[in-house]
Enzyme design. Structure first.
Site, PDB file in Angstrom:
ATOM      1  N   HIS A   1       0.833  -1.211   0.000  1.00 25.40           N
ATOM      2  CA  HIS A   1       0.000   0.000   0.000  1.00 25.40           C
ATOM      3  C   HIS A   1       0.873   1.268   0.000  1.00 25.40           C
ATOM      4  O   HIS A   1       0.667   2.178  -0.812  1.00 25.40           O
ATOM      5  CB  HIS A   1      -0.903  -0.047   1.239  1.00 25.40           C
ATOM      6  CG  HIS A   1      -1.753   1.166   1.475  1.00 25.40           C
ATOM      7  ND1 HIS A   1      -3.118   1.177   1.253  1.00 25.40           N
ATOM      8  CD2 HIS A   1      -1.457   2.414   1.939  1.00 25.40           C
ATOM      9  CE1 HIS A   1      -3.604   2.368   1.547  1.00 25.40           C
ATOM     10  NE2 HIS A   1      -2.624   3.142   1.983  1.00 25.40           N
ATOM     11  N   GLU A   2       1.866   1.305   0.893  1.00 21.01           N
ATOM     12  CA  GLU A   2       2.705   2.514   0.990  1.00 21.01           C
ATOM     13  C   GLU A   2       3.564   2.705  -0.256  1.00 21.01           C
ATOM     14  O   GLU A   2       3.781   3.837  -0.695  1.00 21.01           O
ATOM     15  CB  GLU A   2       3.579   2.466   2.244  1.00 21.01           C
ATOM     16  CG  GLU A   2       2.825   2.386   3.570  1.00 21.01           C
ATOM     17  CD  GLU A   2       1.773   3.467   3.778  1.00 21.01           C
ATOM     18  OE1 GLU A   2       1.893   4.558   3.174  1.00 21.01           O
ATOM     19  OE2 GLU A   2       0.821   3.209   4.530  1.00 21.01           O
TER      20      GLU A   2
ATOM     21  N   HIS B   1       1.597   4.470  -2.784  1.00 23.00           N
ATOM     22  CA  HIS B   1       1.644   5.934  -2.620  1.00 23.00           C
ATOM     23  C   HIS B   1       2.959   6.493  -3.165  1.00 23.00           C
ATOM     24  O   HIS B   1       2.981   7.516  -3.853  1.00 23.00           O
ATOM     25  CB  HIS B   1       1.550   6.325  -1.139  1.00 23.00           C
ATOM     26  CG  HIS B   1       0.189   6.179  -0.529  1.00 23.00           C
ATOM     27  ND1 HIS B   1      -0.963   6.593  -1.142  1.00 23.00           N
ATOM     28  CD2 HIS B   1      -0.197   5.678   0.678  1.00 23.00           C
ATOM     29  CE1 HIS B   1      -1.998   6.359  -0.340  1.00 23.00           C
ATOM     30  NE2 HIS B   1      -1.562   5.780   0.773  1.00 23.00           N
TER      31      HIS B   1
ATOM     32  N   HIS C   1      -5.471   6.916  -2.397  1.00 25.06           N
ATOM     33  CA  HIS C   1      -6.459   6.011  -1.815  1.00 25.06           C
ATOM     34  C   HIS C   1      -7.611   5.844  -2.806  1.00 25.06           C
ATOM     35  O   HIS C   1      -8.016   6.809  -3.464  1.00 25.06           O
ATOM     36  CB  HIS C   1      -6.971   6.553  -0.477  1.00 25.06           C
ATOM     37  CG  HIS C   1      -5.948   6.459   0.605  1.00 25.06           C
ATOM     38  ND1 HIS C   1      -5.740   7.464   1.515  1.00 25.06           N
ATOM     39  CD2 HIS C   1      -5.071   5.463   0.921  1.00 25.06           C
ATOM     40  CE1 HIS C   1      -4.760   7.096   2.340  1.00 25.06           C
ATOM     41  NE2 HIS C   1      -4.343   5.896   1.995  1.00 25.06           N
TER      42      HIS C   1
ATOM     43  N   TRP D   1     -10.707   5.647  -2.481  1.00 23.58           N
ATOM     44  CA  TRP D   1     -11.904   6.473  -2.291  1.00 23.58           C
ATOM     45  C   TRP D   1     -11.593   7.971  -2.500  1.00 23.58           C
ATOM     46  O   TRP D   1     -12.454   8.828  -2.319  1.00 23.58           O
ATOM     47  CB  TRP D   1     -12.531   6.230  -0.909  1.00 23.58           C
ATOM     48  CG  TRP D   1     -11.701   6.680   0.258  1.00 23.58           C
ATOM     49  CD1 TRP D   1     -11.843   7.849   0.958  1.00 23.58           C
ATOM     50  CD2 TRP D   1     -10.609   5.984   0.873  1.00 23.58           C
ATOM     51  NE1 TRP D   1     -10.894   7.929   1.953  1.00 23.58           N
ATOM     52  CE2 TRP D   1     -10.122   6.792   1.926  1.00 23.58           C
ATOM     53  CE3 TRP D   1      -9.973   4.752   0.635  1.00 23.58           C
ATOM     54  CZ2 TRP D   1      -9.041   6.413   2.733  1.00 23.58           C
ATOM     55  CZ3 TRP D   1      -8.903   4.374   1.435  1.00 23.58           C
ATOM     56  CH2 TRP D   1      -8.452   5.202   2.471  1.00 23.58           C
TER      57      TRP D   1
ATOM     58  N   THR E   1     -11.289   2.412 -11.378  1.00 18.26           N
ATOM     59  CA  THR E   1     -11.696   2.020 -10.023  1.00 18.26           C
ATOM     60  C   THR E   1     -13.011   2.732  -9.716  1.00 18.26           C
ATOM     61  O   THR E   1     -13.068   3.957  -9.774  1.00 18.26           O
ATOM     62  CB  THR E   1     -10.624   2.444  -9.004  1.00 18.26           C
ATOM     63  OG1 THR E   1     -10.328   3.835  -9.188  1.00 18.26           O
ATOM     64  CG2 THR E   1      -9.345   1.641  -9.172  1.00 18.26           C
TER      65      THR E   1
ATOM     66  N   ASP F   1      -5.044  -7.104   5.440  1.00 22.25           N
ATOM     67  CA  ASP F   1      -4.092  -7.636   4.451  1.00 22.25           C
ATOM     68  C   ASP F   1      -4.683  -8.789   3.631  1.00 22.25           C
ATOM     69  O   ASP F   1      -4.478  -8.873   2.420  1.00 22.25           O
ATOM     70  CB  ASP F   1      -2.804  -8.110   5.139  1.00 22.25           C
ATOM     71  CG  ASP F   1      -1.874  -6.947   5.459  1.00 22.25           C
ATOM     72  OD1 ASP F   1      -2.331  -5.780   5.434  1.00 22.25           O
ATOM     73  OD2 ASP F   1      -0.683  -7.209   5.747  1.00 22.25           O
TER      74      ASP F   1
HETATM   75  N1  ARG Z   1      -1.381   4.309   5.747  1.00 19.37           N
HETATM   76  C1  ARG Z   1      -2.274   3.291   6.235  1.00 19.37           C
HETATM   77  C2  ARG Z   1      -2.308   3.370   7.741  1.00 19.37           C
HETATM   78  O1  ARG Z   1      -1.300   3.668   8.352  1.00 19.37           O
HETATM   79  C3  ARG Z   1      -1.845   1.915   5.815  1.00 19.37           C
HETATM   80  C4  ARG Z   1      -2.943   0.990   5.562  1.00 19.37           C
HETATM   81  C5  ARG Z   1      -2.412  -0.357   5.129  1.00 19.37           C
HETATM   82  N2  ARG Z   1      -3.436  -1.354   5.100  1.00 19.37           N
HETATM   83  C6  ARG Z   1      -3.189  -2.645   5.265  1.00 19.37           C
HETATM   84  N3  ARG Z   1      -4.161  -3.519   5.172  1.00 19.37           N
HETATM   85  N4  ARG Z   1      -1.996  -3.090   5.519  1.00 19.37           N
HETATM   86  O2  ARG Z   1      -3.328   3.162   8.350  1.00 19.37           O
HETATM   87 ZN    ZN Z   2      -2.547   5.118   2.469  1.00 17.57          ZN
END
Ligand code: ARG
Ligand code: ZN
Length: 243
Positions: free
Chosen positions: A154-155, A158, A164, A166, A179, A216
């Site tokens: 996820h990071e 970015h 994101h 949404w 999406t 996850d």
């Molecule tokens: N930047 C998000 C947070 O810190 C990361 C979300 C990652 N999601 C996950 N399922 N690993 O909350």
């Molecule tokens: Zn994020």
């Protein structure tokens, strides 16, 4: 030759306890997860609903390889999101040439925060890269339900300019066309189909996208539009062409 970009990774580990001093094996495990997720070879890709199989990214042609690991003991028990871990003068580890290397910092604890990233606009600056809290890094020994290495996926999304899903607003824009818009972030392990779109038609949102906030185990795809957006950052005119 096929346009794949193999990003060189520097992992910077700041640890107080031995559990926070993430092992070489677990770092290798996390890199392998990034390669599977960005390559579309993650085994749970088989769960992508038929509705979205036509817009899945498959192989994003982005890969990762470890260049070096820098380790430093610290007495700090809790870090914030103020980039202190990225500067030796504030108790952290200085980035290794952020224009040429993707720097990833692992810290023991950030309160409830799993990780955070810089977008490509800040490429080359001292603070450029991704931070992950140790319990959510890699797989073996990681903390459920964030124990499949997807906080990094996820990071890094970015870091490669993905927003994101949404659009950080109710029915917001994630700057990707394929999406579906959705009313907000999704959490936990939603069941498909999930109808909180903004289109007015009965179709599911793509909660299984890595750029949502689900667990996850519930996220397992990038879209084709996200692939194009991430790749453009890595072209010769892109903000991360130096990688
Ligand atoms: N930047 C998000 C947070 O810190 C990361 C979300 C990652 N999601 C996950 N399922 N690993 O909350
Ligand atoms: Zn994020």
């Amino acid at each position: 030759a096929d346009g794949t970009v193999d990003i060189p990774v520097v992992v910077n580990v700041l640890y107080k306890t031995s559990a926070e001093n993430i092992s070489d094996a677990r770092i290798a495990e996390q890199i392998a997860i990034l390669n599977a997720d960005f390559g579309g070879t993650n085994t749970d890709a088989s769960k992508i609903p038929t509705e979205f199989s036509g817009v899945k990214a498959g192989d994003t042609k982005v890969r990762f390889h470890l260049v070096k690991t820098v380790r430093k003991a610290t007495t700090k028990t809790k870090w914030g999101t103020n980039d202190a871990m990225k500067k030796s003068s504030t108790g952290g580890i200085d980035a290794t040439t952020p224009n040429s290397y993707f720097n990833l910092w692992i810290v023991g604890n950030m309160g409830g925060i799993l990780g955070y990233a810089t977008f490509p606009e800040s490429s080359g600056l001292w603070n450029d890269g991704v931070v992950i809290a140790a319990p959510y890094f890699g797989k073996t020994g990681a903390t459920a339900p964030y124990n499949l290495g997807r906080t990094a996926t996820h990071e890094v999304g970015h870091y490669l300019n993905l927003r994101h899903i949404w659009g950080d607003a109710s029915c917001g824009n994630d700057l990707v066309a394929d999406t579906p818009t959705q009313t907000g972030a999704n959490y936990g392990k939603p069941t498909y189909p999930l109808y909180n779109t903004c289109s007015g038609t009965s179709r599911s949102v793509m909660f299984m996208n890595y750029m949502d906030y689900v667990d996850d185990a519930a996220m397992f795809m990038f879209s084709a539009g996200q692939k194009v957006r991430a790749q453009s950052v890595l072209t010769s005119t892109g903000a991360r062409s130096g990688l």
